[in-house]
Design a protein around this motif. Structure first.
Motif, mmCIF file in Angstrom:
data_model
loop_
_atom_site.group_PDB
_atom_site.id
_atom_site.type_symbol
_atom_site.label_atom_id
_atom_site.label_comp_id
_atom_site.label_asym_id
_atom_site.label_seq_id
_atom_site.Cartn_x
_atom_site.Cartn_y
_atom_site.Cartn_z
ATOM 1 N N LEU A 125 -3.463 10.446 6.905
ATOM 2 C CA LEU A 125 -3.992 11.190 5.675
ATOM 3 C C LEU A 125 -3.182 11.323 4.328
ATOM 4 N N ALA A 126 -3.785 10.798 3.343
ATOM 5 C CA ALA A 126 -3.074 11.055 2.185
ATOM 6 C C ALA A 126 -3.953 11.467 1.129
ATOM 7 N N GLN A 127 -3.567 12.283 0.116
ATOM 8 C CA GLN A 127 -4.284 12.561 -1.111
ATOM 9 C C GLN A 127 -4.296 11.346 -1.907
ATOM 10 N N ALA A 128 -5.385 11.507 -2.936
ATOM 11 C CA ALA A 128 -5.586 10.385 -3.872
ATOM 12 C C ALA A 128 -4.164 10.775 -4.915
ATOM 13 N N GLY A 129 -3.590 9.473 -5.209
ATOM 14 C CA GLY A 129 -2.566 9.575 -6.019
ATOM 15 C C GLY A 129 -1.244 9.350 -5.145
ATOM 16 N N GLY A 130 -1.417 9.691 -3.877
ATOM 17 C CA GLY A 130 -0.417 9.570 -2.965
ATOM 18 C C GLY A 130 0.108 8.189 -2.535
ATOM 19 N N SER A 131 1.175 8.118 -1.464
ATOM 20 C CA SER A 131 1.631 6.976 -0.926
ATOM 21 C C SER A 131 1.520 6.986 0.402
ATOM 22 N N LEU A 132 1.349 5.733 1.052
ATOM 23 C CA LEU A 132 1.710 5.719 2.435
ATOM 24 C C LEU A 132 2.614 4.105 2.621
ATOM 25 N N ARG A 133 3.093 3.916 3.642
ATOM 26 C CA ARG A 133 3.790 2.774 4.055
ATOM 27 C C ARG A 133 3.552 2.314 5.320
ATOM 28 N N LEU A 134 2.815 1.448 5.461
ATOM 29 C CA LEU A 134 2.213 0.786 6.945
ATOM 30 C C LEU A 134 3.541 -0.142 7.095
ATOM 31 N N SER A 135 3.653 -0.067 8.664
ATOM 32 C CA SER A 135 4.709 -1.257 9.312
ATOM 33 C C SER A 135 3.988 -2.197 10.062
ATOM 34 N N CYS A 136 4.269 -3.344 10.595
ATOM 35 C CA CYS A 136 3.754 -4.305 11.199
ATOM 36 C C CYS A 136 4.886 -4.659 12.239
ATOM 37 N N ALA A 137 5.090 -4.171 13.335
ATOM 38 C CA ALA A 137 6.072 -4.663 14.095
ATOM 39 C C ALA A 137 5.516 -5.787 15.181
ATOM 40 N N ALA A 138 6.301 -6.839 15.267
ATOM 41 C CA ALA A 138 6.076 -8.158 16.002
ATOM 42 C C ALA A 138 6.871 -8.227 17.254
ATOM 43 N N SER A 139 6.169 -8.735 18.413
ATOM 44 C CA SER A 139 6.815 -8.387 19.598
ATOM 45 C C SER A 139 7.716 -9.874 19.881
ATOM 46 N N ASP A 140 7.845 -10.709 19.015
ATOM 47 C CA ASP A 140 8.470 -11.859 19.236
ATOM 48 C C ASP A 140 9.265 -12.569 18.125
ATOM 49 N N TYR A 141 10.498 -13.118 18.181
ATOM 50 C CA TYR A 141 10.825 -13.548 17.078
ATOM 51 C C TYR A 141 10.411 -14.674 16.262
ATOM 52 N N THR A 142 9.405 -15.299 16.785
ATOM 53 C CA THR A 142 8.756 -16.322 16.061
ATOM 54 C C THR A 142 7.989 -16.002 15.041
ATOM 55 N N PHE A 143 7.709 -14.658 14.867
ATOM 56 C CA PHE A 143 6.854 -13.914 13.933
ATOM 57 C C PHE A 143 7.702 -14.597 12.508
ATOM 58 N N ARG A 144 8.979 -14.519 12.462
ATOM 59 C CA ARG A 144 9.624 -14.853 11.254
ATOM 60 C C ARG A 144 9.271 -16.308 10.549
ATOM 61 N N ARG A 145 8.593 -17.053 11.372
ATOM 62 C CA ARG A 145 8.184 -18.303 11.116
ATOM 63 C C ARG A 145 6.801 -18.331 10.425
ATOM 64 N N TYR A 146 6.128 -17.286 10.711
ATOM 65 C CA TYR A 146 4.520 -17.216 10.501
ATOM 66 C C TYR A 146 4.653 -16.444 9.168
ATOM 67 N N ALA A 147 3.593 -17.040 8.191
ATOM 68 C CA ALA A 147 2.858 -16.046 7.173
ATOM 69 C C ALA A 147 2.169 -14.921 7.728
ATOM 70 N N MET A 148 2.164 -13.906 7.157
ATOM 71 C CA MET A 148 1.336 -12.635 7.558
ATOM 72 C C MET A 148 0.463 -12.207 6.610
ATOM 73 N N GLY A 149 -0.286 -11.440 6.860
ATOM 74 C CA GLY A 149 -1.304 -10.591 5.726
ATOM 75 C C GLY A 149 -1.799 -9.351 6.373
ATOM 76 N N TRP A 150 -2.101 -8.643 5.287
ATOM 77 C CA TRP A 150 -2.899 -7.307 5.606
ATOM 78 C C TRP A 150 -4.520 -7.318 5.272
ATOM 79 N N PHE A 151 -5.126 -6.797 6.208
ATOM 80 C CA PHE A 151 -6.591 -6.775 6.002
ATOM 81 C C PHE A 151 -7.182 -5.199 6.080
ATOM 82 N N ARG A 152 -8.244 -5.095 5.716
ATOM 83 C CA ARG A 152 -8.748 -3.681 5.912
ATOM 84 C C ARG A 152 -10.246 -3.798 6.164
ATOM 85 N N GLN A 153 -10.701 -2.746 6.848
ATOM 86 C CA GLN A 153 -12.098 -2.659 6.982
ATOM 87 C C GLN A 153 -12.684 -1.105 6.894
ATOM 88 N N ALA A 154 -13.514 -0.927 6.100
ATOM 89 C CA ALA A 154 -14.004 0.478 5.892
ATOM 90 C C ALA A 154 -15.435 0.309 6.681
#
Length: 126
Positions: free
Chosen positions: A11-40
């Protein structure tokens, strides 16, 4: 098979900040493009930001440009989404995703991503 786990939502207030992390289980992740999506609630999943496999290029939805920053640390097999100047309309479940093709650039289209996390809730109060 790469498993992705998001964290950092909350939970954040309007005007505030958050930092999301995405941890991958495998080192092959470093070879892949990645993205963030959202669904309201009641809406379709939408693209937020994407980054190439080496971090050399990044791109954003117009709605978050100049407020959000995507990055990655391939040594840590982790991706990030720094969200500043949050607005109530940013409230959604945020998902990270990775493309399964090695050394590709990212994509705006969810169907081009092969691996998905389970999401983390971001709620912005006015």
């Amino acid at each position: 098979q790469v498993q992705l786990v998001e964290s950092g939502g909350g939970l954040a207030q309007a005007g505030g900040s958050l930092r999301l992390s995405c941890a991958a289980s495998d080192y092959t992740f470093r070879r892949y493009a990645m993205g963030w999506f959202r669904q309201a609630p009641g809406k379709e999943r939408e693209f937020v930001a994407g980054i190439s496999w080496n971090g050399g290029s990044a791109y954003y939805a117009d709605s978050v440009k100049d407020r959000f920053t995507i990055s990655r640390d391939n040594a840590q097999n982790t991706g990030y989404l720094q969200m500043n100047s949050l607005k109530p309309e940013d409230t959604a479940v945020y998902y990270c995703a990775a493309r399964g093709q090695e050394y590709y650039s990212g994509s705006y289209y969810s169907y081009e991503y092969d691996y998905w996390g389970r999401g983390t809730q971001v709620t912005v109060s006015s």
